[in-house]
Design an enzyme around this catalytic site. Structure first.
Site, PDB file in Angstrom:
ATOM      1  N   ARG B 111       0.804  -1.228   0.000  1.00  0.00           N
ATOM      2  CA  ARG B 111       0.000   0.000   0.000  1.00  0.00           C
ATOM      3  C   ARG B 111       0.834   1.274   0.000  1.00  0.00           C
ATOM      4  O   ARG B 111       0.291   2.360   0.110  1.00  0.00           O
ATOM      5  CB  ARG B 111      -0.989  -0.021   1.163  1.00  0.00           C
ATOM      6  CG  ARG B 111      -1.961  -1.166   1.007  1.00  0.00           C
ATOM      7  CD  ARG B 111      -3.103  -1.249   1.972  1.00  0.00           C
ATOM      8  NE  ARG B 111      -3.730  -2.533   1.719  1.00  0.00           N
ATOM      9  CZ  ARG B 111      -3.308  -3.685   2.244  1.00  0.00           C
ATOM     10  NH1 ARG B 111      -2.310  -3.700   3.123  1.00  0.00           N
ATOM     11  NH2 ARG B 111      -3.871  -4.818   1.908  1.00  0.00           N
ATOM     12  N   GLY B 171      -1.748 -11.167   7.883  1.00  0.00           N
ATOM     13  CA  GLY B 171      -1.682 -12.609   8.161  1.00  0.00           C
ATOM     14  C   GLY B 171      -2.862 -13.133   8.955  1.00  0.00           C
ATOM     15  O   GLY B 171      -2.812 -14.230   9.495  1.00  0.00           O
ATOM     16  N   GLY B 172      -3.948 -12.366   8.996  1.00  0.00           N
ATOM     17  CA  GLY B 172      -5.130 -12.768   9.755  1.00  0.00           C
ATOM     18  C   GLY B 172      -5.816 -14.018   9.219  1.00  0.00           C
ATOM     19  O   GLY B 172      -6.659 -14.597   9.886  1.00  0.00           O
ATOM     20  N   GLU B 173      -5.432 -14.452   8.008  1.00  0.00           N
ATOM     21  CA  GLU B 173      -5.983 -15.700   7.459  1.00  0.00           C
ATOM     22  C   GLU B 173      -5.009 -16.860   7.653  1.00  0.00           C
ATOM     23  O   GLU B 173      -5.209 -17.947   7.104  1.00  0.00           O
ATOM     24  CB  GLU B 173      -6.309 -15.521   5.970  1.00  0.00           C
ATOM     25  CG  GLU B 173      -7.633 -14.822   5.733  1.00  0.00           C
ATOM     26  CD  GLU B 173      -7.679 -13.396   6.236  1.00  0.00           C
ATOM     27  OE1 GLU B 173      -6.768 -12.622   5.871  1.00  0.00           O
ATOM     28  OE2 GLU B 173      -8.578 -13.042   7.017  1.00  0.00           O
ATOM     29  N   TRP B 222      -2.796  -4.252   9.141  1.00  0.00           N
ATOM     30  CA  TRP B 222      -2.288  -4.073   7.772  1.00  0.00           C
ATOM     31  C   TRP B 222      -2.666  -2.793   7.058  1.00  0.00           C
ATOM     32  O   TRP B 222      -2.389  -2.643   5.868  1.00  0.00           O
ATOM     33  CB  TRP B 222      -2.655  -5.287   6.911  1.00  0.00           C
ATOM     34  CG  TRP B 222      -4.082  -5.761   6.975  1.00  0.00           C
ATOM     35  CD1 TRP B 222      -4.634  -6.562   7.935  1.00  0.00           C
ATOM     36  CD2 TRP B 222      -5.140  -5.489   6.048  1.00  0.00           C
ATOM     37  NE1 TRP B 222      -5.972  -6.795   7.658  1.00  0.00           N
ATOM     38  CE2 TRP B 222      -6.297  -6.161   6.506  1.00  0.00           C
ATOM     39  CE3 TRP B 222      -5.225  -4.750   4.858  1.00  0.00           C
ATOM     40  CZ2 TRP B 222      -7.524  -6.105   5.833  1.00  0.00           C
ATOM     41  CZ3 TRP B 222      -6.440  -4.707   4.187  1.00  0.00           C
ATOM     42  CH2 TRP B 222      -7.567  -5.376   4.678  1.00  0.00           C
ATOM     43  N   ASP B 283     -15.244 -11.773  10.010  1.00  0.00           N
ATOM     44  CA  ASP B 283     -14.076 -11.163   9.362  1.00  0.00           C
ATOM     45  C   ASP B 283     -14.249  -9.662   9.164  1.00  0.00           C
ATOM     46  O   ASP B 283     -13.882  -9.127   8.138  1.00  0.00           O
ATOM     47  CB  ASP B 283     -13.790 -11.849   8.006  1.00  0.00           C
ATOM     48  CG  ASP B 283     -12.445 -11.418   7.425  1.00  0.00           C
ATOM     49  OD1 ASP B 283     -11.582 -10.962   8.193  1.00  0.00           O
ATOM     50  OD2 ASP B 283     -12.269 -11.519   6.194  1.00  0.00           O
ATOM     51  N   ASP B 285     -12.685  -6.877  10.111  1.00  0.00           N
ATOM     52  CA  ASP B 285     -11.495  -6.151  10.581  1.00  0.00           C
ATOM     53  C   ASP B 285     -11.811  -4.686  10.877  1.00  0.00           C
ATOM     54  O   ASP B 285     -12.590  -4.070  10.160  1.00  0.00           O
ATOM     55  CB  ASP B 285     -10.433  -6.063   9.491  1.00  0.00           C
ATOM     56  CG  ASP B 285      -9.906  -7.376   8.967  1.00  0.00           C
ATOM     57  OD1 ASP B 285      -8.719  -7.615   9.141  1.00  0.00           O
ATOM     58  OD2 ASP B 285     -10.678  -8.129   8.343  1.00  0.00           O
ATOM     59  N   ARG B 310     -16.029  -1.679   9.105  1.00  0.00           N
ATOM     60  CA  ARG B 310     -16.415  -2.688   8.117  1.00  0.00           C
ATOM     61  C   ARG B 310     -17.792  -3.321   8.396  1.00  0.00           C
ATOM     62  O   ARG B 310     -18.511  -3.707   7.485  1.00  0.00           O
ATOM     63  CB  ARG B 310     -15.311  -3.762   8.116  1.00  0.00           C
ATOM     64  CG  ARG B 310     -15.412  -4.809   7.040  1.00  0.00           C
ATOM     65  CD  ARG B 310     -14.048  -5.499   6.893  1.00  0.00           C
ATOM     66  NE  ARG B 310     -14.156  -6.740   6.139  1.00  0.00           N
ATOM     67  CZ  ARG B 310     -13.118  -7.489   5.751  1.00  0.00           C
ATOM     68  NH1 ARG B 310     -11.886  -7.100   6.057  1.00  0.00           N
ATOM     69  NH2 ARG B 310     -13.289  -8.599   5.078  1.00  0.00           N
ATOM     70  N   TRP B 445     -13.373  -0.945  -5.007  1.00  0.00           N
ATOM     71  CA  TRP B 445     -12.323  -1.452  -4.132  1.00  0.00           C
ATOM     72  C   TRP B 445     -11.303  -0.345  -3.918  1.00  0.00           C
ATOM     73  O   TRP B 445     -10.125  -0.579  -3.818  1.00  0.00           O
ATOM     74  CB  TRP B 445     -11.711  -2.688  -4.806  1.00  0.00           C
ATOM     75  CG  TRP B 445     -10.941  -3.606  -3.932  1.00  0.00           C
ATOM     76  CD1 TRP B 445      -9.600  -3.872  -4.034  1.00  0.00           C
ATOM     77  CD2 TRP B 445     -11.407  -4.420  -2.846  1.00  0.00           C
ATOM     78  NE1 TRP B 445      -9.221  -4.777  -3.075  1.00  0.00           N
ATOM     79  CE2 TRP B 445     -10.297  -5.128  -2.340  1.00  0.00           C
ATOM     80  CE3 TRP B 445     -12.653  -4.608  -2.249  1.00  0.00           C
ATOM     81  CZ2 TRP B 445     -10.401  -6.017  -1.263  1.00  0.00           C
ATOM     82  CZ3 TRP B 445     -12.752  -5.481  -1.181  1.00  0.00           C
ATOM     83  CH2 TRP B 445     -11.644  -6.175  -0.709  1.00  0.00           C
TER      84      TRP B 445
END
Lengths: 251, 524
Positions: B111, B171-173, B222, B283, B285, B310, B445
């Site tokens: 980003r 890395g949350g997944e 992130w 999910d 976040d 979110r 997006w």
């Protein structure tokens, strides 16, 4: 690590699924529903991902190939990489394999040659493309036997409105200048609608020019209920089911 | 004349709108520019100035940094270009050699970079932090933030605070244990680490049950946060708990997942937290950019944070204490009956994943996501990109193995019969009430930017790399006061970043990435 690799290598070489009990298949079914169903359908009959119940897998049909593709994903496709450990992958392989083992006995009973003749005589190829011959008003049927179950083929012939993919919905537009548009809905964005107009071909129409706009989610295909005898229907289904993906062919 | 970026200049970034010095434009993170050469009257004459094509197949999520005529922009996965901001011609290109296997959930992205002194700082998908020479791209130091083999990566832009580089992790997944780190600018030596999942003996550890769920609890960081120099607080958003869609293994609130956190900038100690979604299994976040505004609140001046989360609620928090002041839905949601006096949601039934699949608003990508909102002091409005959408949430059995996804299921993001739609919305930040809406066919997006020219820049560019021909790729300018469209252009590629603006040679330029390129626009 070396021992693990050796073990993995041997299982791949001999392609013997070490986790193929009914309990394994049940565990695989559960994982499939939560992790694979969103793309392949909760019954594995396909969605954005392919139908997995036919016994034919485009990227390899052996247990070892299935194991590899579930573990590593398939490059260049939407199929993602590892979500599972080895045991879980084998359980998924066992489940996926069981789907086509059950499907195999239902072999088509009709006459393939007569079915091919009927698809020409009854007008199917007027709209559908089959291996280079036919029209563009319906889905290409060249490899439909690898893509759809017998039940689905039968249903599509008798009840075309049962499952209509979005690219065959029909957009009807009346423009402010009086022009009428009618064709398959291709893409919509904020400012315009793209259609495959039945008379004009590829056409974009600006929303600012709309007087009326509607989408018919039904099929333009006529139902063949009553137009084919039971035996003729069996023959057409048998012919369509014979249109398998050909190895090495241009697809 | 190129002068070096100093901490003083970063603190007063507003005073030099010809540059864009941090990810969100300033420490307050308004993504607002005082430039007005491009304005609501002439925006219809916007034209492409230059295009820089990058040799990448990954999505560009970067906001460029511009310093005195030089643009520093990352190329995904983990490369950097220094460009002439007037012409787009590259001065240098840093290209990182990466390991064969990268553990990223959703494409190898970046980003953006941060700049201080003669250095450019970059986080990498193999979870390193790198300091480059701003004039040559040569590596000054390169340190490992975490072990990428176990699922860590760095995708966010770093933030410079004093003599430190602040970086989060993704890395949350993958079942990481998240953190926020501070590193010494000169040496790359770590100054402090704040673990977003408290360990044994630490406050909040009790919110993870008695087992070992905390060790793989997620809580990534992130998206770049904000900094309040008066309070000396770093304010940052924390992502989802792991595994994402099955919360059974982690009974409790799962602090500090899905939370806003305020850390003492010198020590990294927690000053306060506010958790948007306790015990999340959707999910959702809290990886939004905290927008810091000093304003009147019910008759008294107050240090505030505006935060559209979110899960679909817009919040106002007190920046000194983290106190909840307001929470109001900005999109359809079916998971919270209400928020209590402390902002804690009273959950509705049927709002968590099930084995059969549960339909819940908003969908998995939320009612908004990581892409940036904007606040304009001219209009006094808060702007954001919104998704009106539902999702099918499935629950499966997660199993943790290092370096593999640890998610619990794969949800259905786009429900075929009802995919929903996108919008840019302007809210009254004092009440959360909508003021205007610019509605779109598809779900974007990318974020928004506003300027002193009363212009909002945004896009309806979806994620075209998913093979979706029905997504769109327009970049547009709206009247920030009423949402009326002023100008648009089809850039024909995925837009997954945020607009920014700068001035070079007396001309205001607006930059936006689309597909594999950075586009800039001017008014002739």
């Amino acid at each position: 690590m070396r021992a693990v690799l050796a073990l993995l290598f041997s299982t791949l070489v001999f392609a013997q699924n070490p986790h193929d009990t009914p309990a394994d298949r049940a565990a695989g079914a559960k994982m499939f529903r939560s992790h694979c169903g969103p793309c392949h359908g909760t019954k594995a009959t396909g969605g954005t991902g392919p139908d997995l119940t036919t016994g034919v897998f485009y990227h390899g049909s052996s247990d070892a190939e299935l194991y590899h593709n579930i573990s590593e994903g398939i490059a260049g496709t939407a199929m993602p990489d590892v979500f599972f450990d080895g045991t879980q992958v084998w359980q998924l392989v066992a489940y996926v394999r069981s789907l086509s083992q059950h499907a195999t006995p239902a072999a088509p009973k009709g006459n393939v040659q007569h079915g091919a003749q009927l698809t020409r005589e009854k007008g199917c190829t007027g709209c559908h493309l089959i291996r280079g011959e036919g029209g563009a008003r319906g889905p290409d049927l060249s490899i439909i036997g690898s893509q759809r179950s017998l039940e689905h083929l039968r249903e599509s012939i008798l009840e075309p409105n049962a499952k209509v993919p979005q690219e065959y919905w029909v957009a009807k537009i009346l423009a402010k200048d009086g022009a009428n548009y009618s064709g398959f809905l291709m893409n919509q964005d904020t400012y315009m609608v793209q259609i495959l107009d039945f008379s004009r071909g590829l056409t974009s129409v600006s929303r600012s020019n709309f007087k009326d706009f509607g989408i018919d989610r039904g099929s333009v295909m006529p139902s063949y209920k009553g137009k084919l005898t039971d035996a003729e229907l069996d023959d057409v289904v048998a012919y369509l089911a014979s249109l398998k993906r050909q190895k090495g062919g241009a697809e | 004349m190129q002068a070096q970026i100093t901490n003083e200049r970063l603190l007063k970034a507003d005073a030099e709108p010809q540059n864009w010095l941090t990810y969100s434009g300033s420490y307050k993170s308004w993504r607002y520019s005082a430039l007005d050469q491009i304005n609501k009257n002439n925006a219809k004459n916007l034209k492409v100035a230059w295009v820089h094509q990058m040799p990448t197949s990954h999505r560009i999520e970067a906001t460029p940094i511009v310093v005195d005529g030089v643009m520093y922009v990352s190329e995904p996965p983990s490369n950097v270009f220094a460009l002439d901001a007037a012409t787009g011609r590259p001065f240098w290109h840093y290209k990182r050699i990466l390991p064969a296997k990268i553990n990223v959930c959703c494409d190898a992205v970046n980003r953006g970079v941060a700049v201080l002194g003669d250095r450019v700082f970059l986080g990498t998908v193999d979870a390193h932090l790198v300091a480059l020479n701003a004039k040559t791209g040569a590596v000054i130091w390169d340190i490992e933030v975490a072990d990428s083999k176990t699922g860590y990566s760095v995708t966010g832009a770093p933030l410079i605070v004093k003599d430190m580089v602040i970086t989060g992790v993704a890395g949350g997944e993958y079942g990481i244990r998240g953190f926020l780190d501070a590193y010494d600018i000169k040496t790359g030596k770590r100054r402090w680490r704040f673990n977003t999942i408290p360990g044994p003996g630490e406050k909040g550890h009790e919110t993870w049950g008695s087992g070992n769920a905390w060790k793989q609890g997620g809580g990534p960081t992130w998206v770049t946060g904000s900094y309040d120099p008066e309070l000396n607080y770093i304010i940052w958003g924390v992502g989802n708990p792991s595994p994402d869609w099955n919360a059974d293994v982690r009974p409790g609130d799962n602090l500090y997942s899905d939370s806003a956190i305020a850390l003492d900038a010198d020590t990294g100690t927690l000053k306060w937290h506010f958790q948007f979604v306790p015990h999340d299994s959707n999910d959702w976040d809290a990886v939004q950019v905290p927008v810091l505004v000093d304003s009147d609140w019910q008759g008294k001046p107050r240090k505030l944070i505006y935060w559209a989360h979110r899960g679909g609620f817009y919040y106002v928090l007190d920046r000194v204490t983290g106190e909840f002041l307001l929470g109001k839905p900005f999109a359809k949601q079916t998971w919270a009956k209400s928020l209590d006096a402390k902002g804690r949601p009273d959950r509705l039934p049927n709002s968590t994943p099930t084995e059969e699949g549960a339909i819940i608003w908003p969908g998995v990508q939320g009612a908004t996501n990581w892409y940036s909102p904007s606040y304009s002091p001219l209009s006094g409005l808060f702007y954001l990109t919104v998704w009106e959408n539902k999702g099918l949430y499935l629950k499966g059995e997660p199993k943790y193995t290092p370096g593999n996804r640890y998610v619990g299921s794969v949800p259905d993001i786009d429900v075929a019969d009802d995919p929903g739609y996108g919008a840019i919305r302007a809210l009254n930040p004092k009440t959360g009430e909508p003021v205007w809406e610019y509605k779109m066919q598809t779900k974007p997006w990318s974020g928004v930017m506003t300027t002193a020219g009363h212009v909002l820049f945004g896009s309806n560019g979806g994620w075209l790399s998913r093979g979706r021909e029905d997504m769109e790729a327009y970049f547009f300018a709206l009247d920030a006061d009423n949402g009326k469209e002023l100008w648009r252009i089809n850039l024909g590629g995925t837009m997954a970043s945020n607009p920014m603006t700068y001035m070079v040679n007396g001309r205001q330029m607006v930059a936006m990435a689309a597909g594999g390129a950075v586009f800039t626009f001017v008014v002739e």
